[in-house]
Design a protein around this motif. Structure first.
Motif, PDB file in Angstrom:
ATOM      1  N   PHE A   1       0.826  -1.207   0.000  1.00  0.00           N
ATOM      2  CA  PHE A   1       0.000   0.000   0.000  1.00  0.00           C
ATOM      3  C   PHE A   1       0.858   1.253   0.000  1.00  0.00           C
ATOM      4  CE2 PHE A   1      -2.577  -3.328   1.795  1.00  0.00           C
ATOM      5  CZ  PHE A   1      -3.841  -3.079   1.299  1.00  0.00           C
TER       6      PHE A   1
ATOM      7  N   TYR B   1       6.727   2.073  14.127  1.00  0.00           N
ATOM      8  CA  TYR B   1       6.740   3.526  14.359  1.00  0.00           C
ATOM      9  C   TYR B   1       8.101   4.020  14.835  1.00  0.00           C
ATOM     10  CZ  TYR B   1       5.760   1.825  19.089  1.00  0.00           C
ATOM     11  OH  TYR B   1       5.809   1.137  20.276  1.00  0.00           O
TER      12      TYR B   1
ATOM     13  N   ARG C   1       2.185   3.578   6.875  1.00  0.00           N
ATOM     14  CA  ARG C   1       1.870   3.818   8.273  1.00  0.00           C
ATOM     15  C   ARG C   1       0.588   3.097   8.684  1.00  0.00           C
ATOM     16  NH1 ARG C   1       5.178   7.744   9.995  1.00  0.00           N
ATOM     17  NH2 ARG C   1       5.322   9.076   8.188  1.00  0.00           N
ATOM     18  N   GLU C   2      -0.374   3.101   7.770  1.00  0.00           N
ATOM     19  CA  GLU C   2      -1.648   2.485   8.098  1.00  0.00           C
ATOM     20  C   GLU C   2      -1.725   1.035   7.642  1.00  0.00           C
ATOM     21  OE1 GLU C   2      -5.036   4.750   7.039  1.00  0.00           O
ATOM     22  OE2 GLU C   2      -4.493   6.349   8.449  1.00  0.00           O
ATOM     23  N   ALA C   3      -0.733   0.577   6.904  1.00  0.00           N
ATOM     24  CA  ALA C   3      -0.801  -0.799   6.407  1.00  0.00           C
ATOM     25  C   ALA C   3      -0.067  -1.766   7.326  1.00  0.00           C
ATOM     26  CB  ALA C   3      -0.233  -0.883   5.000  1.00  0.00           C
ATOM     27  N   LEU C   4       0.947  -1.262   8.037  1.00  0.00           N
ATOM     28  CA  LEU C   4       1.657  -2.129   8.978  1.00  0.00           C
ATOM     29  C   LEU C   4       0.898  -2.183  10.300  1.00  0.00           C
ATOM     30  CD1 LEU C   4       5.328  -0.994   8.305  1.00  0.00           C
ATOM     31  CD2 LEU C   4       4.307  -3.199   7.704  1.00  0.00           C
ATOM     32  N   PHE C   5       1.190  -3.207  11.100  1.00  0.00           N
ATOM     33  CA  PHE C   5       0.543  -3.348  12.403  1.00  0.00           C
ATOM     34  C   PHE C   5       1.477  -2.803  13.485  1.00  0.00           C
ATOM     35  CE2 PHE C   5      -1.397  -7.382  10.422  1.00  0.00           C
ATOM     36  CZ  PHE C   5      -2.362  -6.632   9.779  1.00  0.00           C
ATOM     37  N   PRO C   6       1.112  -1.664  14.086  1.00  0.00           N
ATOM     38  CA  PRO C   6       2.029  -1.014  15.030  1.00  0.00           C
ATOM     39  C   PRO C   6       2.225  -1.803  16.319  1.00  0.00           C
ATOM     40  CG  PRO C   6      -0.086   0.097  15.031  1.00  0.00           C
ATOM     41  CD  PRO C   6      -0.151  -0.928  13.938  1.00  0.00           C
TER      42      PRO C   6
ATOM     43  N   ASN D   1       0.155   3.854   1.774  1.00  0.00           N
ATOM     44  CA  ASN D   1       0.206   4.370   3.134  1.00  0.00           C
ATOM     45  C   ASN D   1       0.758   3.302   4.091  1.00  0.00           C
ATOM     46  OD1 ASN D   1      -0.199   5.576   5.552  1.00  0.00           O
ATOM     47  ND2 ASN D   1      -2.231   6.345   5.055  1.00  0.00           N
TER      48      ASN D   1
END
Ligand code: ADP
Ligand code: MG
Lengths: 253, 270
Positions: B95, B148, B99-104, B97
């Protein structure tokens, strides 16, 4: 010249300021001394009360009730919130009902719960649990609903089943909001418990202690009980904040 | 990534000769409300090639790869992989984005291994596969960190590794570098080229940067607007690995100029 960083000590300024102001008010007799005991007397009463006295016993009674109410609320509201949040249509159909009762002062439910559970702990705890549950439910459901679409899509694209998406993504995505709900919920539960302890046939708890001290005109004891209640509220909030920081390390990142 | 029934990977290349297209798209149709984005759209994606998709904003680039990857259902037509439907193959998707596709909540390494967990591979094998990938790509970031804690480029590299770890038959990337700064973009282009040279995985890359699109591609798919049509499907076969020097070669300059011309013609039409 070396500069000392005072910033970490700034919160103390307000506390010291308040106590100084209090002393000044007592010395200048701004208020009738019977209504406003000195800080020394108050803190002595607080120490004596908490150190094996009545206040300590009442403090733990309130802790017990608040904890139990929050626990019951969490056990009911978190799973329910997840179910509601994972189906947007279901949530929309119940949104008004939840919002309505969330906006209803929980204290207005006392008479009803008195009829249901009688005069006793069951009523206090269930009204508090009712109020807290709605707050938690609302936050959890929103947390689940606002799970990042990309993240859900990413899981699905990797072949995650609906159940896996729920357990691996939605649940964790909703954790920050769940903690907001828990913190607000426990604060509300404490408010309701303390109010309940003041009135309906209570014999113990912080609310009872405040009320009784006032009735007996023991003002130092009353202020001590108020401080104890304040410390409890602050402590509970802090506790949840620390748990959140430990378990939801990604929050806000 | 998707696996066939029982998680058995499909041995594809032996079935179809290398010359036959990997993906065949026939009669694809898609509309959003009243807007027709695709209608009677045909496309072949050759095996083991890197295809760049380039076109005006909103012409349907994302929609195309999302339909191929099964993220959104087409209204009509079919997409076949060696004659098989999507659910029978493994694919990777990256993706824009990250930041929003990985699991933090997962460490980077666990993010990468997550699709292997879904495939129910034992822990030892998951780790072995990931290690192999790390070595192949020459990745030097500390993957025990949480996403992050990494830079944007490193996070996107983790996303790409997560897509590659399943050894996909085909890799989709939707503007993967557009959220990165220029320096990082250049670095990531090289990483992607390396991945491609190492693995030879059929790759579909949506790019909004023409230089990047040509530089990385074997074929450049130029799309026009409303409904999307193939404006041109340009071949570019400079040897790999391509380098900065490639950017000033006459062949590159010529192809890029041609693509730009087609693009501008299409934009003016729209
Ligand atoms: N989920 C959606 N709902 C409505 N319209 C959409 C949706 N997704 C894309 N579109 C529209 O379809 C067209 C193509 O979108 P997209 O494939 O994202 O374009 P791009 O080429 O920029 O990637 C755009 O006009 C966009 O507004
Ligand atoms: Mg797009």
């Amino acid at each position: 010249m070396k500069r000392i960083n005072f910033d970490p000590y700034l919160p103390i300024v307000g506390v010291v300021g308040l106590i100084v102001l209090w002393y000044v008010a007592v010395w200048c007799r701004v208020v009738d001394p019977i209504l406003l005991p000195s800080p020394t007397d108050t803190f002595a009463a607080l120490y004596k009360g908490m150190d094996g006295g009545r206040l300590g016993f009442d403090f733990w009674r309130t802790v017990e009730r608040t904890t139990l109410a929050t626990l019951i609320a969490a056990v009911i509201a978190i799973p329910l919130g997840i179910v509601l949040g994972s189906s947007e249509r279901l949530y929309r159909s119940l949104e008004f009902v939840i919002d309505f009762f969330r906006s209803t002062p929980a204290s207005a439910m006392f008479p009803l719960f008195l009829v249901l559970f009688g005069v006793g702990d069951a009523t206090k705890i269930s009204v508090a649990a009712f109020g807290a549950a709605l707050v938690i439910l609302f936050n959890v459901a929103y947390g689940v609903m606002n799970a990042r679409k990309t993240r859900l899509l990413a899981a699905r694209v990797m072949g995650a089943s609906r159940l896996r998406v729920l357990t691996d993504v939605m649940l964790l995505e909703s954790l920050p909001a769940t903690f907001v709900g828990l913190r607000n919920g426990v604060s509300l539960a404490l408010v309701i418990i303390v109010v309940a302890e003041m009135f309906i046939g209570s014999t113990d708890g912080l609310g009872h202690r405040v009320f009784e001290a006032q009735q007996l005109f023991r003002m130092a004891d009353m202020y001590a009980a108020i401080f104890a209640a304040g410390a409890l509220g602050y402590g509970l909030n802090l506790l949840f904040l620390l748990i959140e920081r430990k378990f939801v390390h990604w929050s806000g990142k | 990534m998707r696996t066939g029934t029982g998680g058995v990977s499909v041995v594809a290349p032996s079935v179809a000769p290398a010359a036959s297209p990997h993906v065949t798209i026939r009669g694809l149709a898609k509309r959003f409300g009243g807007a027709v984005v695709y209608d009677k759209f045909d496309l072949d994606i050759p095996r083991g090639k890197l295809i760049s998709v380039f076109g005006p904003n909103g012409c349907g680039k994302s929609t195309l790869i999302n339909m191929i990857a099964g993220l959104i259902p087409p209204d009509g037509g079919e997409v076949l992989f060696d004659g098989k439907p999507l659910h029978a193959i493994k694919f990777g998707y990256v993706f824009q984005n990250y930041r929003e596709a990985l699991f933090p909540w997962l460490r980077s390494i666990d993010n990468i291994e997550y699709p292997l967990k879904l495939m129910k591979l034992p822990k030892a094998e998951r780790r072995a596969r990931t290690e192999r990938l790390i070595v192949n790509l020459g990745v030097k970031i500390d993957l025990n960190r949480y996403p992050y804690e990494l830079s944007g480029g490193q996070q996107q590299l983790v996303s790409i590794m997560r897509a590659l770890v399943v050894e996909p038959e085909i890799l989709f990337l939707d503007e993967p570098f557009s959220a990165l700064d220029y320096e990082m973009t250049l670095f990531m282009r090289e990483q992607l080229q390396r991945v491609f040279v190492e693995t030879g995985t059929t790759t579909v890359l949506v790019s909004h940067d023409l230089e990047e699109a040509v530089y990385l591609a074997d074929r450049i798919l130029l799309l026009s607007r409303g409904p999307a049509q193939i404006a041109d499907y340009v071949s570019y076969d400079a040897v790999r690995p391509r380098t900065d020097a490639t950017l000033s070669e006459s062949e590159f300059v010529k192809i890029k100029a041609h693509c730009l011309e087609v693009f501008q013609r299409e934009v003016r039409k729209g």
